[in-house]
Design a protein around this motif. Structure first.
Motif, PDB file in Angstrom:
ATOM      1  N   PHE A 265      11.891  -0.059   6.921  1.00  0.00           N
ATOM      2  CA  PHE A 265      10.858   0.531   6.700  1.00  0.00           C
ATOM      3  C   PHE A 265      10.024   1.057   5.356  1.00  0.00           C
ATOM      4  O   PHE A 265       9.304   0.405   5.570  1.00  0.00           O
ATOM      5  CB  PHE A 265      10.619   2.282   7.186  1.00  0.00           C
ATOM      6  N   ARG A 266      11.258   1.744   4.718  1.00  0.00           N
ATOM      7  CA  ARG A 266      11.315   1.137   3.912  1.00  0.00           C
ATOM      8  C   ARG A 266      10.149   0.202   2.702  1.00  0.00           C
ATOM      9  O   ARG A 266       9.193   0.433   1.673  1.00  0.00           O
ATOM     10  CB  ARG A 266      12.101   1.532   2.145  1.00  0.00           C
ATOM     11  N   TRP A 267      10.570  -1.229   2.376  1.00  0.00           N
ATOM     12  CA  TRP A 267      10.441  -2.711   2.028  1.00  0.00           C
ATOM     13  C   TRP A 267       8.860  -2.649   3.416  1.00  0.00           C
ATOM     14  O   TRP A 267       7.881  -3.305   2.772  1.00  0.00           O
ATOM     15  CB  TRP A 267      11.419  -3.462   3.378  1.00  0.00           C
ATOM     16  N   LEU A 268       8.858  -2.081   4.343  1.00  0.00           N
ATOM     17  CA  LEU A 268       7.359  -2.380   4.870  1.00  0.00           C
ATOM     18  C   LEU A 268       6.642  -1.729   3.996  1.00  0.00           C
ATOM     19  O   LEU A 268       5.442  -1.731   3.940  1.00  0.00           O
ATOM     20  CB  LEU A 268       7.260  -1.664   5.966  1.00  0.00           C
ATOM     21  N   GLY A 269       7.010  -0.507   3.691  1.00  0.00           N
ATOM     22  CA  GLY A 269       6.060   0.129   3.160  1.00  0.00           C
ATOM     23  C   GLY A 269       5.430  -0.150   1.957  1.00  0.00           C
ATOM     24  O   GLY A 269       4.520   0.155   0.603  1.00  0.00           O
ATOM     25  N   ARG A 270       7.278  -0.838   0.683  1.00  0.00           N
ATOM     26  CA  ARG A 270       6.580  -1.154  -0.008  1.00  0.00           C
ATOM     27  C   ARG A 270       5.590  -2.743  -0.310  1.00  0.00           C
ATOM     28  O   ARG A 270       4.786  -2.375  -1.047  1.00  0.00           O
ATOM     29  CB  ARG A 270       8.019  -1.765  -1.391  1.00  0.00           C
ATOM     30  N   VAL A 271       5.383  -3.155   0.433  1.00  0.00           N
ATOM     31  CA  VAL A 271       4.706  -3.705   0.823  1.00  0.00           C
ATOM     32  C   VAL A 271       3.133  -3.949   1.539  1.00  0.00           C
ATOM     33  O   VAL A 271       1.974  -4.235   1.086  1.00  0.00           O
ATOM     34  CB  VAL A 271       5.098  -5.656   2.458  1.00  0.00           C
ATOM     35  N   ALA A 272       3.744  -2.948   2.274  1.00  0.00           N
ATOM     36  CA  ALA A 272       1.278  -2.088   2.518  1.00  0.00           C
ATOM     37  C   ALA A 272       1.496  -1.855   1.524  1.00  0.00           C
ATOM     38  O   ALA A 272       0.039  -1.548   1.775  1.00  0.00           O
ATOM     39  CB  ALA A 272       2.042  -1.979   4.214  1.00  0.00           C
ATOM     40  N   PHE A 273       1.866  -0.792   1.188  1.00  0.00           N
ATOM     41  CA  PHE A 273       1.104  -0.284   0.228  1.00  0.00           C
ATOM     42  C   PHE A 273       2.311  -0.081  -1.196  1.00  0.00           C
ATOM     43  O   PHE A 273       2.829   0.763  -1.437  1.00  0.00           O
ATOM     44  CB  PHE A 273       1.113   1.564   0.389  1.00  0.00           C
ATOM     45  N   PRO A 274       1.909  -1.405  -1.978  1.00  0.00           N
ATOM     46  CA  PRO A 274       2.492  -0.978  -3.172  1.00  0.00           C
ATOM     47  C   PRO A 274       1.611  -0.284  -4.592  1.00  0.00           C
ATOM     48  O   PRO A 274       2.522   0.179  -4.950  1.00  0.00           O
ATOM     49  CB  PRO A 274       2.623  -2.578  -3.551  1.00  0.00           C
ATOM     50  N   TRP A 275       1.675   0.623  -4.198  1.00  0.00           N
ATOM     51  CA  TRP A 275       0.971   1.008  -5.246  1.00  0.00           C
ATOM     52  C   TRP A 275       1.655   2.923  -5.078  1.00  0.00           C
ATOM     53  O   TRP A 275       1.498   3.475  -5.785  1.00  0.00           O
ATOM     54  CB  TRP A 275      -0.858   2.169  -5.076  1.00  0.00           C
ATOM     55  N   MET A 276       2.455   2.880  -3.761  1.00  0.00           N
ATOM     56  CA  MET A 276       2.870   3.572  -3.483  1.00  0.00           C
ATOM     57  C   MET A 276       4.623   3.859  -4.371  1.00  0.00           C
ATOM     58  O   MET A 276       4.897   2.937  -4.173  1.00  0.00           O
ATOM     59  CB  MET A 276       3.573   4.463  -1.998  1.00  0.00           C
ATOM     60  N   LYS A 277       4.936   4.739  -4.318  1.00  0.00           N
ATOM     61  CA  LYS A 277       6.319   4.783  -5.111  1.00  0.00           C
ATOM     62  C   LYS A 277       7.015   5.273  -3.595  1.00  0.00           C
ATOM     63  O   LYS A 277       7.307   6.768  -3.410  1.00  0.00           O
ATOM     64  CB  LYS A 277       6.808   5.889  -6.102  1.00  0.00           C
ATOM     65  N   ARG A 278       7.995   4.165  -4.017  1.00  0.00           N
ATOM     66  CA  ARG A 278       9.181   4.334  -2.892  1.00  0.00           C
ATOM     67  C   ARG A 278      10.785   3.827  -3.246  1.00  0.00           C
ATOM     68  O   ARG A 278      10.552   2.975  -4.228  1.00  0.00           O
ATOM     69  CB  ARG A 278       9.112   3.770  -1.250  1.00  0.00           C
TER      70      ARG A 278
END
Length: 278
Positions: A265-278
């Motif tokens: 899920f974290r990887w998906l978030g980094r790919v989908a929302f690269p501007w978010m800090k994760r």
């Protein structure tokens, strides 16, 4: 220099680099992140190994890591570990995905329209405090004891929490964005589709990540219902025969699978929302 005067720029620049580690919401090098994560995972393992090595506990109640690892090997080669993992993953993910399929649109409507919120949120709040295990007798009467009952327990354990979290994510969308869209003549459906959903998507993904973790916590409860396979069933069966090493093995395997799911899920978030800090 008085207490209210700022530090000279030269002195700020000369601050030791180690102080940056403790900056509030600061950044760390990727190597430091991986090193700290590895230390956090390995330290409990080391303490566990030391406790078993020096004999401070009875192996019947606290088997050592080597005994648990040996049990995993026997489980894999002789007792169908891969099949147990597969059926448990199927049950958890089916219940979770069914929950998300209904909770996402329902939470969107609760968070967007006050009449829907007033009508549904009190009922959802009421049901979410009921323990999922209390529904087992009713589920067995209504659904039976096949796979549907196990999936339904995981669904009940995650659905009501997910609805309220999705509604809260939607309510956090700034009203200024909605008012700007209204000023430009956007319809209600356009505001939902083009303003609210895009703005709430990162938070919604985090909600799915968290509730997927909750789904895994209901696995053992779900496999109380006449199961004959699965990681939770294996843990319950091992408890009857005091096979503590297998109990530890099952718990650790569930934790590993859950961790892998969380990282996906974290990887998906980094790919989908690269501007978010994760």
């Amino acid at each position: 220099m008085t207490a209210h005067q700022p530090l000279p720029e030269s002195r700020v620049a000369a601050a030791p680099p180690r102080l940056r580690w403790w900056t509030i919401r600061g950044e760390l090098p990727r190597g430091a992140i991986w090193g700290l994560a590895a230390a956090g995972l390995l330290l409990p393992l080391l303490l566990w190994w030391l406790a078993s090595a020096v004999g401070v506990s009875n192996p019947m109640f606290l088997p050592g890591p080597d005994a648990v690892l040996a049990r995993v090997g026997r489980w894999w080669s002789e007792e169908g570990l891969l099949a147990d993992i597969g059926i448990s993953v199927y049950r958890v993910m089916t219940g979770f995905l069914a929950s998300a399929l209904i909770a996402l649109p329902l939470g969107l409507y609760i968070g967007t329209y006050r009449p829907v919120q007033a009508f549904l949120e009190p009922l959802t709040d009421f049901i979410r405090y009921m323990p999922a295990v209390a529904f087992i007798p009713l589920i067995m009467l209504w659904v039976g004891i096949d796979e549907g009952s196990k999936v339904l327990i995981i669904f009940i354990g995650t659905f009501f929490q997910m609805v309220l979290m999705v509604a809260e994510d939607v309510r956090r969308v700034p009203m200024a964005q909605i008012e700007a869209a209204q000023t430009m003549g956007a319809s209600r459906s356009e505001i939902v589709k083009l303003v609210i959903l895009p703005s709430a998507r990162p938070a919604l993904l985090d909600t799915l990540r968290i509730t997927c973790g909750w789904a895994w916590t209901y696995l053992v409860v779900a496999e109380l219902v006449a199961a004959n396979s699965g990681l939770g069933y294996a843990i319950l069966k091992a408890q009857r025969y005091m096979h503590t090493d297998k109990i530890f093995a099952g718990i650790i395997l569930i934790g590993i699978i859950g961790l892998l799911t969380d990282q996906a899920f974290r990887w998906l978030g980094r790919v989908a929302f690269p501007w978010m800090k994760r």
